[in-house]
Design a protein around this motif. Sequence first.
Motif, short mmCIF file in Angstrom:
data_model
loop_
_atom_site.label_atom_id
_atom_site.label_comp_id
_atom_site.label_asym_id
_atom_site.label_seq_id
_atom_site.Cartn_x
_atom_site.Cartn_y
_atom_site.Cartn_z
N PHE A 29 0.86 -1.18 0.00
CA PHE A 29 0.00 0.00 0.00
C PHE A 29 0.89 1.23 0.00
O PHE A 29 1.40 1.64 1.03
N ASN A 30 1.10 1.81 -1.17
CA ASN A 30 2.04 2.92 -1.26
C ASN A 30 1.32 4.25 -1.50
O ASN A 30 1.82 5.12 -2.17
N ALA A 31 0.15 4.37 -0.91
CA ALA A 31 -0.62 5.61 -1.04
C ALA A 31 -0.78 6.23 0.34
O ALA A 31 -0.34 5.69 1.34
N MET A 32 -1.42 7.37 0.35
CA MET A 32 -1.75 8.03 1.60
C MET A 32 -3.23 8.37 1.54
O MET A 32 -3.73 8.81 0.50
N ILE A 33 -3.94 8.14 2.62
CA ILE A 33 -5.36 8.45 2.68
C ILE A 33 -5.55 9.63 3.61
O ILE A 33 -5.01 9.64 4.72
N THR A 34 -6.31 10.61 3.17
CA THR A 34 -6.63 11.76 4.00
C THR A 34 -8.04 11.58 4.53
O THR A 34 -8.95 11.24 3.77
N LEU A 35 -8.22 11.78 5.83
CA LEU A 35 -9.53 11.64 6.45
C LEU A 35 -9.96 12.96 7.08
O LEU A 35 -9.12 13.71 7.59
N ASN A 36 -11.26 13.19 7.10
CA ASN A 36 -11.76 14.33 7.86
C ASN A 36 -11.91 13.90 9.32
O ASN A 36 -11.57 12.75 9.67
N GLU A 37 -12.41 14.77 10.15
CA GLU A 37 -12.51 14.47 11.59
C GLU A 37 -13.39 13.24 11.84
O GLU A 37 -13.05 12.39 12.66
N THR A 38 -14.50 13.14 11.13
CA THR A 38 -15.39 12.00 11.31
C THR A 38 -14.73 10.71 10.84
O THR A 38 -14.83 9.68 11.51
N GLY A 39 -14.04 10.76 9.71
CA GLY A 39 -13.33 9.59 9.22
C GLY A 39 -12.26 9.14 10.20
O GLY A 39 -12.08 7.94 10.44
N ALA A 40 -11.55 10.09 10.79
CA ALA A 40 -10.52 9.76 11.79
C ALA A 40 -11.17 9.13 13.02
O ALA A 40 -10.63 8.16 13.59
N PHE A 41 -12.32 9.64 13.42
CA PHE A 41 -13.06 9.08 14.55
C PHE A 41 -13.43 7.63 14.27
O PHE A 41 -13.23 6.75 15.12
N LEU A 42 -13.96 7.36 13.08
CA LEU A 42 -14.33 5.99 12.71
C LEU A 42 -13.10 5.10 12.60
O LEU A 42 -13.13 3.93 13.01
N TRP A 43 -12.01 5.62 12.06
CA TRP A 43 -10.76 4.85 11.95
C TRP A 43 -10.29 4.40 13.33
O TRP A 43 -9.92 3.24 13.52
N LYS A 44 -10.31 5.33 14.28
CA LYS A 44 -9.86 4.99 15.64
C LYS A 44 -10.73 3.90 16.24
O LYS A 44 -10.22 3.02 16.95
N ALA A 45 -12.03 3.93 15.96
CA ALA A 45 -12.91 2.87 16.45
C ALA A 45 -12.57 1.54 15.77
O ALA A 45 -12.58 0.48 16.42
N LEU A 46 -12.25 1.57 14.49
CA LEU A 46 -11.89 0.35 13.77
C LEU A 46 -10.57 -0.23 14.28
O LEU A 46 -10.39 -1.45 14.25
N GLU A 47 -9.67 0.62 14.71
CA GLU A 47 -8.39 0.13 15.25
C GLU A 47 -8.62 -0.79 16.45
O GLU A 47 -7.84 -1.69 16.70
N LYS A 48 -9.70 -0.55 17.17
CA LYS A 48 -10.02 -1.35 18.35
C LYS A 48 -10.89 -2.55 17.98
O LYS A 48 -11.18 -3.38 18.83
N GLY A 49 -11.33 -2.60 16.73
CA GLY A 49 -12.25 -3.65 16.29
C GLY A 49 -13.67 -3.15 16.47
O GLY A 49 -14.04 -2.69 17.55
N ALA A 50 -14.45 -3.18 15.43
CA ALA A 50 -15.82 -2.66 15.50
C ALA A 50 -16.68 -3.34 14.46
O ALA A 50 -16.18 -3.94 13.52
N THR A 51 -17.96 -3.21 14.66
CA THR A 51 -18.93 -3.67 13.67
C THR A 51 -19.54 -2.44 13.03
O THR A 51 -19.40 -1.32 13.54
N GLU A 52 -20.26 -2.64 11.95
CA GLU A 52 -20.93 -1.51 11.32
C GLU A 52 -21.90 -0.86 12.30
O GLU A 52 -21.98 0.36 12.41
N GLU A 53 -22.62 -1.69 13.05
CA GLU A 53 -23.58 -1.16 14.03
C GLU A 53 -22.89 -0.39 15.14
O GLU A 53 -23.36 0.68 15.54
#
Length: 88
Positions: A29-53
């Motif tokens: 993966f040789n790209a960079m992804i830019t996230l807004n504040e909400t995207g960063a919030f969701l990313w942090k939740a995914l780092e801990k493991g999450a479901t869509e719900e």
Amino acid sequence: MLKLKEGLILREVAGSYVVVAVGKAAAEFNAMITLNETGAFLWKALEKGATEESLTEALLDEYEVDRKTASADVKDFIEKIKEAKILK
């Protein structure tokens, strides 16, 4: 349960959030992804493991948004990271 691939890290740079690959992941993966504040919030939740719900519930708890909007935003976010092939 949604899980991110190993070797992807979120960093805040000059008020913007970016995801970059480190280590072995950088070869795939040789790209960079830019996230807004909400995207960063969701990313942090995914780092801990999450479901869509659980992501939808987290948005409802954190932001003043209705369930329909939160659910649509989560679906859109998940679709984008699937397209980028960064989910396990």
